[in-house]
Scaffold this motif. Structure first.
Motif, PDB file in Angstrom:
ATOM      1  N   VAL A 103       5.276  -0.814  -5.525  1.00  0.00           N
ATOM      2  CA  VAL A 103       4.588  -1.740  -6.425  1.00  0.00           C
ATOM      3  C   VAL A 103       3.630  -0.875  -7.238  1.00  0.00           C
ATOM      4  N   THR A 104       3.685  -1.016  -8.559  1.00  0.00           N
ATOM      5  CA  THR A 104       2.839  -0.203  -9.426  1.00  0.00           C
ATOM      6  C   THR A 104       2.004  -1.084 -10.344  1.00  0.00           C
ATOM      7  N   GLY A 105       0.940  -0.506 -10.865  1.00  0.00           N
ATOM      8  CA  GLY A 105       0.105  -1.244 -11.800  1.00  0.00           C
ATOM      9  C   GLY A 105      -1.194  -0.531 -12.065  1.00  0.00           C
ATOM     10  N   LYS A 106      -2.197  -1.322 -12.477  1.00  0.00           N
ATOM     11  CA  LYS A 106      -3.506  -0.775 -12.820  1.00  0.00           C
ATOM     12  C   LYS A 106      -4.588  -1.717 -12.315  1.00  0.00           C
ATOM     13  N   THR A 107      -5.689  -1.114 -11.836  1.00  0.00           N
ATOM     14  CA  THR A 107      -6.804  -1.888 -11.298  1.00  0.00           C
ATOM     15  C   THR A 107      -8.094  -1.092 -11.449  1.00  0.00           C
ATOM     16  N   GLU A 108      -9.127  -1.508 -10.749  1.00  0.00           N
ATOM     17  CA  GLU A 108     -10.409  -0.811 -10.796  1.00  0.00           C
ATOM     18  C   GLU A 108     -10.249   0.630 -10.309  1.00  0.00           C
ATOM     19  N   VAL A 109     -10.843   1.556 -11.020  1.00  0.00           N
ATOM     20  CA  VAL A 109     -10.783   2.984 -10.700  1.00  0.00           C
ATOM     21  C   VAL A 109     -11.227   3.249  -9.261  1.00  0.00           C
ATOM     22  N   ASN A 110     -10.450   4.073  -8.552  1.00  0.00           N
ATOM     23  CA  ASN A 110     -10.746   4.522  -7.181  1.00  0.00           C
ATOM     24  C   ASN A 110     -10.829   3.421  -6.129  1.00  0.00           C
ATOM     25  N   SER A 111     -10.360   2.227  -6.435  1.00  0.00           N
ATOM     26  CA  SER A 111     -10.341   1.177  -5.417  1.00  0.00           C
ATOM     27  C   SER A 111      -9.065   1.311  -4.593  1.00  0.00           C
ATOM     28  N   THR A 112      -9.009   0.622  -3.466  1.00  0.00           N
ATOM     29  CA  THR A 112      -7.809   0.626  -2.626  1.00  0.00           C
ATOM     30  C   THR A 112      -7.047  -0.664  -2.883  1.00  0.00           C
ATOM     31  N   VAL A 113      -5.762  -0.533  -3.177  1.00  0.00           N
ATOM     32  CA  VAL A 113      -4.903  -1.673  -3.507  1.00  0.00           C
ATOM     33  C   VAL A 113      -4.065  -2.042  -2.283  1.00  0.00           C
ATOM     34  N   TYR A 114      -3.969  -3.334  -2.018  1.00  0.00           N
ATOM     35  CA  TYR A 114      -3.199  -3.846  -0.881  1.00  0.00           C
ATOM     36  C   TYR A 114      -2.094  -4.759  -1.394  1.00  0.00           C
ATOM     37  N   VAL A 115      -0.917  -4.671  -0.755  1.00  0.00           N
ATOM     38  CA  VAL A 115       0.209  -5.552  -1.072  1.00  0.00           C
ATOM     39  C   VAL A 115       0.568  -6.300   0.200  1.00  0.00           C
ATOM     40  N   LYS A 116       0.620  -7.631   0.101  1.00  0.00           N
ATOM     41  CA  LYS A 116       0.943  -8.471   1.252  1.00  0.00           C
ATOM     42  C   LYS A 116       2.094  -9.409   0.926  1.00  0.00           C
ATOM     43  N   ALA A 117       2.838  -9.768   1.952  1.00  0.00           N
ATOM     44  CA  ALA A 117       3.838 -10.831   1.894  1.00  0.00           C
ATOM     45  C   ALA A 117       3.415 -11.804   2.987  1.00  0.00           C
ATOM     46  N   GLY A 118       2.904 -12.949   2.591  1.00  0.00           N
ATOM     47  CA  GLY A 118       2.319 -13.866   3.568  1.00  0.00           C
ATOM     48  C   GLY A 118       1.102 -13.213   4.193  1.00  0.00           C
ATOM     49  N   ASN A 119       1.039 -13.188   5.520  1.00  0.00           N
ATOM     50  CA  ASN A 119      -0.091 -12.563   6.218  1.00  0.00           C
ATOM     51  C   ASN A 119       0.163 -11.097   6.556  1.00  0.00           C
ATOM     52  N   LYS A 120       1.351 -10.595   6.228  1.00  0.00           N
ATOM     53  CA  LYS A 120       1.727  -9.228   6.593  1.00  0.00           C
ATOM     54  C   LYS A 120       1.401  -8.250   5.463  1.00  0.00           C
ATOM     55  N   THR A 121       0.613  -7.226   5.770  1.00  0.00           N
ATOM     56  CA  THR A 121       0.323  -6.174   4.795  1.00  0.00           C
ATOM     57  C   THR A 121       1.514  -5.225   4.749  1.00  0.00           C
ATOM     58  N   LEU A 122       2.100  -5.074   3.558  1.00  0.00           N
ATOM     59  CA  LEU A 122       3.265  -4.212   3.386  1.00  0.00           C
ATOM     60  C   LEU A 122       2.871  -2.768   3.097  1.00  0.00           C
ATOM     61  N   GLY A 123       1.689  -2.572   2.528  1.00  0.00           N
ATOM     62  CA  GLY A 123       1.236  -1.230   2.221  1.00  0.00           C
ATOM     63  C   GLY A 123      -0.059  -1.251   1.445  1.00  0.00           C
ATOM     64  N   HIS A 124      -0.649  -0.074   1.313  1.00  0.00           N
ATOM     65  CA  HIS A 124      -1.867   0.072   0.523  1.00  0.00           C
ATOM     66  C   HIS A 124      -1.940   1.490  -0.016  1.00  0.00           C
ATOM     67  N   ALA A 125      -2.696   1.667  -1.101  1.00  0.00           N
ATOM     68  CA  ALA A 125      -2.866   2.980  -1.717  1.00  0.00           C
ATOM     69  C   ALA A 125      -4.128   2.970  -2.560  1.00  0.00           C
ATOM     70  N   LYS A 126      -4.667   4.148  -2.795  1.00  0.00           N
ATOM     71  CA  LYS A 126      -5.868   4.281  -3.611  1.00  0.00           C
ATOM     72  C   LYS A 126      -5.486   4.409  -5.077  1.00  0.00           C
ATOM     73  N   ALA A 127      -6.199   3.694  -5.926  1.00  0.00           N
ATOM     74  CA  ALA A 127      -6.000   3.805  -7.368  1.00  0.00           C
ATOM     75  C   ALA A 127      -6.586   5.139  -7.846  1.00  0.00           C
ATOM     76  N   SER A 128      -5.997   5.684  -8.877  1.00  0.00           N
ATOM     77  CA  SER A 128      -6.430   6.971  -9.412  1.00  0.00           C
ATOM     78  C   SER A 128      -7.706   6.838 -10.237  1.00  0.00           C
ATOM     79  N   LYS A 129      -8.157   7.957 -10.788  1.00  0.00           N
ATOM     80  CA  LYS A 129      -9.372   7.948 -11.606  1.00  0.00           C
ATOM     81  C   LYS A 129      -9.181   7.215 -12.926  1.00  0.00           C
ATOM     82  N   ASN A 130      -7.904   6.892 -13.270  1.00  0.00           N
ATOM     83  CA  ASN A 130      -7.666   6.053 -14.457  1.00  0.00           C
ATOM     84  C   ASN A 130      -7.218   4.645 -14.063  1.00  0.00           C
ATOM     85  N   GLY A 131      -7.269   4.332 -12.761  1.00  0.00           N
ATOM     86  CA  GLY A 131      -6.970   2.989 -12.277  1.00  0.00           C
ATOM     87  C   GLY A 131      -5.515   2.708 -11.955  1.00  0.00           C
TER      88      GLY A 131
END
Length: 112
Positions: free
Chosen positions: A48-76
């Motif tokens: 899953v790709t996209g853009k968000t707040e710089v240096n924040s951690t992004v979470y992807v869930k399906a229902g209550n299950k977390t599928l993964g997470h990653a840190k956003a880069s310095k450009n978000g």
């Protein structure tokens, strides 16, 4: 009514007053950052790709299950690695900043 820009994490109380001066019950809200912008996800995709707040951690869930997470880069920009999902699965994507404040979430449906 317009108000000045508020800091993320600040708590506000919102209420209304009618012409007779009656005040409604106040609703408490917390200021959040904008929801992540997410690209379409197809059933064969493993990320899953996209853009968000710089240096924040992004979470992807399906229902209550977390599928993964990653840190956003310095450009978000972010890329979260996930397992393939079936078409029609609803994914929820949100981010948390260094202070622990959670953004609004984006919900998308996995396409064919």
């Amino acid at each position: 009514m317009k108000i000045k820009k508020q800091k993320v994490g600040k708590n506000l109380s919102v209420y209304s007053v009618d012409k007779a001066g009656n005040k409604s019950v106040a609703k408490k809200i917390t200021i959040k950052t904008a929801a992540p912008a997410v690209t379409k996800v197809k059933a064969h995709a493993k990320k899953v790709t996209g853009k968000t707040e710089v240096n924040s951690t992004v979470y992807v869930k399906a229902g209550n299950k977390t599928l993964g997470h990653a840190k956003a880069s310095k450009n978000g920009k972010f890329t979260v690695i996930i397992k393939k999902q079936k078409a029609g699965t609803a994914l929820t994507v949100y981010s948390k900043d260094k202070k622990g404040s959670t953004s609004y979430s984006t919900t998308l449906i996995v396409s064919k």
